[in-house]
Design a protein around this motif. Structure first.
Motif, mmCIF file in Angstrom:
data_model
loop_
_atom_site.group_PDB
_atom_site.id
_atom_site.type_symbol
_atom_site.label_atom_id
_atom_site.label_comp_id
_atom_site.label_asym_id
_atom_site.label_seq_id
_atom_site.Cartn_x
_atom_site.Cartn_y
_atom_site.Cartn_z
ATOM 1 N N GLY A 249 57.572 43.967 43.010
ATOM 2 C CA GLY A 249 58.445 42.831 43.207
ATOM 3 C C GLY A 249 59.596 42.839 42.222
ATOM 4 N N GLY A 250 60.524 41.929 42.400
ATOM 5 C CA GLY A 250 61.641 41.827 41.481
ATOM 6 C C GLY A 250 62.941 41.591 42.202
ATOM 7 N N GLU A 251 63.970 41.343 41.436
ATOM 8 C CA GLU A 251 65.275 41.011 41.977
ATOM 9 C C GLU A 251 65.789 42.069 42.948
ATOM 10 O OE1 GLU A 251 68.299 38.458 42.603
ATOM 11 O OE2 GLU A 251 66.688 38.086 41.128
ATOM 12 N N GLY A 252 66.066 41.648 44.179
ATOM 13 C CA GLY A 252 66.631 42.537 45.179
ATOM 14 C C GLY A 252 65.667 43.561 45.747
ATOM 15 N N ARG A 253 64.379 43.464 45.426
ATOM 16 C CA ARG A 253 63.400 44.444 45.886
ATOM 17 C C ARG A 253 62.583 43.871 47.041
ATOM 18 N NH1 ARG A 253 60.365 46.756 40.653
ATOM 19 N NH2 ARG A 253 59.955 48.498 42.074
ATOM 20 N N SER A 283 60.538 35.523 42.513
ATOM 21 C CA SER A 283 60.628 36.957 42.192
ATOM 22 C C SER A 283 62.038 37.499 42.335
ATOM 23 C CB SER A 283 59.679 37.759 43.077
ATOM 24 O OG SER A 283 60.163 37.813 44.420
ATOM 25 N N GLY A 284 62.836 36.860 43.180
ATOM 26 C CA GLY A 284 64.167 37.371 43.464
ATOM 27 C C GLY A 284 64.198 38.443 44.531
ATOM 28 N N GLY A 285 63.033 38.807 45.042
ATOM 29 C CA GLY A 285 62.943 39.820 46.088
ATOM 30 C C GLY A 285 62.383 39.245 47.377
ATOM 31 N N THR A 286 61.893 40.117 48.231
ATOM 32 C CA THR A 286 61.346 39.701 49.522
ATOM 33 C C THR A 286 59.948 40.271 49.706
ATOM 34 O OG1 THR A 286 63.550 39.630 50.514
ATOM 35 C CG2 THR A 286 61.678 39.721 52.018
ATOM 36 N N LEU A 287 59.005 39.411 50.018
ATOM 37 C CA LEU A 287 57.653 39.811 50.383
ATOM 38 C C LEU A 287 57.556 39.858 51.901
ATOM 39 C CD1 LEU A 287 54.558 40.235 49.891
ATOM 40 C CD2 LEU A 287 54.368 37.726 49.975
#
Length: 453
Positions: A249-253, A283-287
């Motif tokens: 996970g994480g920003e933009g991920r 998280s800044g990302g997408t699950l």
């Protein structure tokens, strides 16, 4: 399996003795005579030329083929192959013309045409049918299936999404393990990548690099499978999910997690939607949640509905509900053109945008096709005996659909569509068939970007 002489049907080895005396040239063509889809996305010929026709036959190939044919009980044209070895350094004296790769062409049109360039090798044109037709029908059919799926998805996106920005990643190639061979995986997987950019098929990525000069033809993301989740045990399901967020996970991920190893609804309602909700949202990302069982057109809308109940939603400009950017769904079980349509229809009826979903397609993409899906055939259409060209054709009264074309052929564009005409009736119109191979040379090379246009 690299001996080109043996890359044929057994009965082809006897055909050099079957043509009329003084036969000098034979011209044959490949077409899709019809089938499931009204048009085909022509693709794959350059890969075959590079891999097979750019390698000369050798004395060792001739010796092996001679021994095999004798033991197999069929004739062998040793003098003919030795002539090709000696005069053409082992490269096949053929000329192949073809339609532009990547072009969508209505069925019933010529896609490729081949003839011998040396009058001593008239038998060679039909000899290569097995290898050449196989090289064309399979990647073309997969490309056609993928394009049909894209058209379905695009239609629903036009109805329920504000933009088509996500379209290139709406159908992911999950088919590598279900293909009949690594080569099939590579060729079919490339066909899919003409319409989409999502794939887990590394063989296709490498083939696109090797045969069409693609820097990177497709993309993937970290994703869980059942073994990586269930290895934590049933009591460790939440920890397994948390580990996926921590690792990927994480920003933009973006990370995909299969979530029905035990109880999909519990995973959504209580683990993702409660215990891990804050981590998903911040998280800044997408699950990407992946259901993997059940009736797809029932499971997918319910999955989205439950995620919306936990994570909320917005209403887009078309009036359809969209999950927040932190959460999406991918359906990879039971996916084909019909189920994609059924799933998207069920979602639309419940006011859910197609933005919420992506699909993964396996055997239905790369394996559940055959030569009759689009009714592919290669037929002789013209022969030169002495100095005279004459038509060659079949016209069985028991099946008019197998009536073949006559004469040397050309392909023209008329009012935005493709039409097959006789080459001697072009009347100044541009022939869309271009020479791509002659006597061992690959001509008019095409690159990946051109094929994907």
């Amino acid at each position: 399996m690299r001996n080109l002489i043996l890359n044929t049907d057994s009965y082809k080895t006897s055909h050099f003795q079957q043509y009329p005396a003084n036969t000098r040239f034979i011209s044959s063509y490949i077409e899709s005579r019809g089938g499931v889809y009204p048009s085909t996305v022509f693709f794959g010929l350059q890969a075959f030329i590079k891999e097979y026709l750019s390698r000369p036959i050798t004395t060792a190939d001739i010796d092996e083929a001679d021994a095999v044919c004798q033991a197999h009980g069929v004739p062998f044209n040793r003098s003919g192959w030795e002539y090709i070895r000696d005069v053409y350094q082992g490269y096949l004296p053929l000329e192949i013309e073809a339609a532009p790769e990547g072009a969508e062409i209505p069925t019933g049109n010529v896609l490729a045409q081949v003839r011998n360039t040396d009058p001593n090798c008239a038998w060679l044109t039909s000899y290569v049918e097995t290898a050449l037709l196989r090289a064309v029908w399979y990647p073309t059919t997969v490309a056609t299936v993928s394009r049909a799926c894209r058209d379905i998805i695009e239609g629903f996106m036009n109805d329920t999404c504000d933009t088509l920005d996500g379209l290139p990643f709406k159908l992911h190639d999950f088919g590598a393990r279900g293909a009949s061979s690594e080569e099939s995986s590579a060729l079919g997987g490339m066909g899919h990548l003409l319409s989409f950019r999502g794939t887990d098929n590394l063989s296709a990525i490498m083939a696109a690099r090797r045969y069409y000069g693609a820097d990177m033809a497709g993309f993937s993301i970290p994703a869980a499978e059942h073994s990586t989740i269930t290895s934590w045990g049933r009591d460790g399901e939440a920890a397994a999910y948390a580990n996926m967020l921590e690792q990927f996970g994480g920003e933009g991920r973006t990370v995909a997690v299969v979530s029905d190893s035990y109880d999909l609804w519990n995973a959504i309602d209580n683990i993702w939607g409660c215990e891990l909700k804050d981590r998903v949202q911040t998280s800044g990302g997408t699950l990407v949640i992946r259901p993997d069982s059940g009736v797809p057109e029932e499971i997918v809308p319910e999955t989205i509905e439950r995620l919306m109940a936990r994570f909320g939603y917005s209403i887009n400009g078309k009036g359809y509900r969209v999950l927040p950017d932190c959460i999406r769904v991918i359906q990879g079980d039971g996916v084909n053109a019909d189920s994609i349509r059924a799933i998207l229809t069920a979602m639309k009826e419940r006011g859910q945008s197609a933005d919420n979903i992506a699909f993964g397609m396996g055997a239905e993409l790369l394996q559940k096709v055959n030569r009759d899906t689009q009714r592919f055939a290669m037929k002789a259409s013209a022969i030169q005996i002495g100095d005279t060209w004459q038509d060659v054709y079949k016209d069985p009264i028991t099946d008019p659909g197998k009536r073949s074309k006559r004469g040397r052929l050309a392909l023209i564009q008329d009012e935005g569509s493709y039409i097959t005409v006789r080459a001697d009736a072009l009347d100044g119109r541009a022939n869309q068939l271009v020479t791509v191979y002659r006597n061992g040379d690959l001509l008019n090379r095409t690159d990946w970007d051109s094929v994907c246009q």
